[in-house]
Scaffold this motif. Structure first.
Motif, mmCIF file in Angstrom:
data_model
loop_
_atom_site.group_PDB
_atom_site.id
_atom_site.type_symbol
_atom_site.label_atom_id
_atom_site.label_comp_id
_atom_site.label_asym_id
_atom_site.label_seq_id
_atom_site.Cartn_x
_atom_site.Cartn_y
_atom_site.Cartn_z
ATOM 1 N N LYS A 161 0.822 -1.210 0.000
ATOM 2 C CA LYS A 161 0.000 0.000 0.000
ATOM 3 C C LYS A 161 0.854 1.257 0.000
ATOM 4 O O LYS A 161 0.505 2.260 -0.645
ATOM 5 N N TRP A 181 2.013 3.637 -3.151
ATOM 6 C CA TRP A 181 1.247 4.731 -3.766
ATOM 7 C C TRP A 181 1.562 6.077 -3.113
ATOM 8 O O TRP A 181 1.233 7.124 -3.671
ATOM 9 N N GLU A 182 2.171 6.060 -1.959
ATOM 10 C CA GLU A 182 2.492 7.302 -1.247
ATOM 11 C C GLU A 182 3.940 7.727 -1.456
ATOM 12 O O GLU A 182 4.363 8.766 -0.957
ATOM 13 N N PHE A 231 5.121 11.082 -4.378
ATOM 14 C CA PHE A 231 3.840 11.331 -5.037
ATOM 15 C C PHE A 231 3.950 12.368 -6.153
ATOM 16 O O PHE A 231 3.415 12.193 -7.249
ATOM 17 N N PHE A 237 -2.254 -5.740 -6.557
ATOM 18 C CA PHE A 237 -2.136 -4.576 -5.691
ATOM 19 C C PHE A 237 -2.775 -4.867 -4.338
ATOM 20 O O PHE A 237 -3.872 -5.427 -4.267
ATOM 21 N N SER A 262 -6.148 -2.112 -4.753
ATOM 22 C CA SER A 262 -6.164 -1.869 -6.185
ATOM 23 C C SER A 262 -6.660 -0.461 -6.498
ATOM 24 O O SER A 262 -7.806 -0.113 -6.203
ATOM 25 N N PRO A 263 -5.797 0.367 -7.078
ATOM 26 C CA PRO A 263 -6.217 1.730 -7.391
ATOM 27 C C PRO A 263 -6.890 1.800 -8.754
ATOM 28 O O PRO A 263 -6.501 1.102 -9.695
ATOM 29 N N LEU A 323 -3.840 5.802 -10.742
ATOM 30 C CA LEU A 323 -2.514 5.801 -10.132
ATOM 31 C C LEU A 323 -2.220 7.184 -9.565
ATOM 32 O O LEU A 323 -2.588 8.194 -10.157
ATOM 33 N N PRO A 324 -1.516 7.257 -8.432
ATOM 34 C CA PRO A 324 -1.411 8.524 -7.695
ATOM 35 C C PRO A 324 -0.349 9.489 -8.219
ATOM 36 O O PRO A 324 -0.402 10.668 -7.901
ATOM 37 N N TRP A 325 0.615 8.996 -8.998
ATOM 38 C CA TRP A 325 1.741 9.854 -9.358
ATOM 39 C C TRP A 325 1.292 10.888 -10.393
ATOM 40 O O TRP A 325 0.979 10.552 -11.543
#
Length: 528
Positions: free
Chosen positions: A76, A79-80, A83, A99, A102-103, A106-108
């Protein structure tokens, strides 16, 4: 890793592509003094899990974890990580299964390059931010449909979902979404329905691979607007259409694969004055084409008329992406790949040399004689005209195709003798004229001493080695002298040993290596 994290000002570390095993930190919980990396290359370092110290990295721009053995789910915390800064994340060829959470997105926020290829990911493919330029997710187990949100990726250049279990209808918006798209690869999935219809003027597509799906209907005429197209594969679908003459406007096309569909009708000569001048590989086998082989159509394939090598290069789409925060401009390329039946074997070409040339018109209903114009395609390495209704004699001009490594004329209605000129094909490794109506003596010597009986099966009138039937008429035309052949065809072979079936000029893209021999033997390069 301890010896590097003591260097508190270290920001760039590349250890990729060595014979190293990277050991975890001795005290993984002691993170207060860790350096903040901006670029980190840990590819091929025998990692089996994500390094713990990555949890503290918030300034990464470049992270390469490719070709390791990282197992399980992506944690997890990934994803942080970094960023706002991460531009490139390469997870190619690991053993990741999915994942932890599961996102959907995607956070980037600034990601440019993401490689999730060759893993065991399942579920729906996650959607990157609109900054993405290269998204590689082949060889996974992604399922479901391609989300419509992918059509809003305004900067994407490469989109590769090949070899997954994706299905449904290919989103129509992909054909008109972004003028930046250069590579669209959806090969080997379960897509059905029509090919996207609304291809726009001014698009930059160089590769479209929709092969090995369940697509139906006709090819959309708007595909003629893809003026930059170099590679088009719609093979192994259920397309029902006539031959796409209208693709003649694609002057840059190098690879055309229509294999194993329901194409039908004639391919008439004279439809266009110039058709595919840069074409190197055409495979229209296993369809329902009829009529004569189009002689003038073959004449327009200019690139196949010569074999010229200055340096080895692959067919690919090249591009650059700029990592502004890191001050990096990274060149990259996407190698074209294909599957082709060569020498009776279905072969996977993960890379395609620019000099590789092949024509496969087999398993149709072509009739009439083999046109003399076939002799102009001097660069051919593979020629397959088998399983048609061709008549007449084997043209002697085929003996001038001195690059040929595989010639298949089997299962036709050819008659007469096998021309002795075919003895001049010193690089011929596979030869098949079985199940015709050929007669007379089989040419002897050179490569003909390496072909099995099965190459001549079903021709009751043939005689001579390797068959047990002896020839009564032994007065076959003598072969030409080497000087005559050199004068007529401009080749200066200094080494004419019988090659014993090994085809020393062969170009085989199996990932094991390449062997190339020019016909004047000015240089001889072997690379493994």
């Amino acid at each position: 890793m301890d010896q590097f994290v003591r260097l508190k000002y270290l920001s760039v570390l590349y250890l990729s592509s060595n014979n190293l095993t990277l050991l975890s930190l001795t005290s993984p919980n002691t993170t207060t003094s860790l350096p903040m990396f901006s670029e980190l290359g840990l590819g091929s370092c025998n990692l089996r899990q994500f390094p713990n110290f990555l949890t503290q990295q918030n300034q990464l721009v470049y992270l390469d974890l490719s070709q390791n053995d990282i197992h399980g789910e992506m944690p997890k915390w990934i994803w942080e990580m970094s960023f706002d800064t991460l531009f490139l994340l390469d997870l190619y060829f690991n053993s990741l299964t999915g994942f932890h959470q599961s996102p959907t997105l995607l956070p980037w926020s600034n990601i440019l390059f993401l490689d999730l290829s060759s893993k065991l990911f399942q579920g729906s493919p996650p959607i990157p931010s609109s900054s993405i330029m290269v998204y590689l997710a082949s060889n996974n187990s992604f399922t479901g449909e391609i989300p419509q949100l992918f059509c809003s990726l305004s900067s994407v250049r490469v989109l590769d979902f090949s070899r997954n279990n994706l299905g449904g209808i290919i989103p129509q918006c992909l054909s008109k979404a972004s003028k930046s798209l250069s590579v669209l690869n959806l090969n080997v999935n379960n897509f059905h329905g029509p090919v996207p219809q609304a291809w726009l003027n001014g698009n930059k597509l160089k590769m479209i691979n929709l092969g090995k799906n369940k697509l139906t209907g006709k090819l959309p005429r708007s595909m003629a607007r893809c003026r930059m197209l170099e590679f088009f594969d719609i093979g192994n679908n259920q397309i029902r259409d006539t031959y796409p003459f209208w693709l003649a406007s694609l002057s840059k096309l190098k690879i055309l694969i229509l294999r194993s569909n329901r194409f039908h009708g004639e391919i008439k000569s004279g439809e266009f004055n110039s058709v595919f001048p840069k074409l190197r590989v055409i495979d229209i086998s296993n369809n329902g084409f009829i009529g004569f082989l189009p002689s003038s159509y073959l004449e327009s394939w200019i690139a196949m008329k010569s074999f010229h090598v200055e340096h080895l290069s692959y067919m690919q789409s090249s591009f650059y992406y700029h990592m502004f925060m890191a001050g990096l401009t990274i060149p990259d390329e996407y190698n074209y790949s294909m599957t082709l039946t060569n020498k009776g074997i279905k072969m996977e070409y993960t890379k395609i040399l620019e000099v590789f040339m092949a024509v496969d018109l087999s398993c149709n209903k072509f009739s009439g004689e083999i046109p003399e114009s076939i002799g102009n395609l001097k660069g051919l390495e593979l020629l397959n005209l088998s399983n048609n209704i061709l008549v007449g004699q084997i043209p002697t001009v085929i003996g001038t195709l001195t690059n040929l490594e595989a010639l298949d004329l089997s299962h036709n209605q050819l008659f007469g003798r096998i021309p002795w000129q075919l003895r001049q094909l010193n690089f011929l490794e596979v030869f098949d004229v079985s199940y015709n109506h050929l007669s007379g003596p089989i040419p002897q010597g050179r490569q003909f001493g390496t072909f099995p009986n099965s190459s001549f099966d079903g021709n009751l009138g043939l005689c001579g080695n390797p068959l047990s039937k002896k020839c009564e008429d032994l007065e076959a035309s003598p072969p030409p002298s080497s000087s005559t052949f050199e004068q007529n065809h401009g080749v200066g072979l200094e080494w004419r040993g019988v090659l014993l079936g090994f085809g020393i000029g062969f170009l085989v893209g199996t990932g094991l290596g390449w062997v190339v021999v020019t016909r004047n033997l000015k240089w001889f390069a072997i690379t493994f």
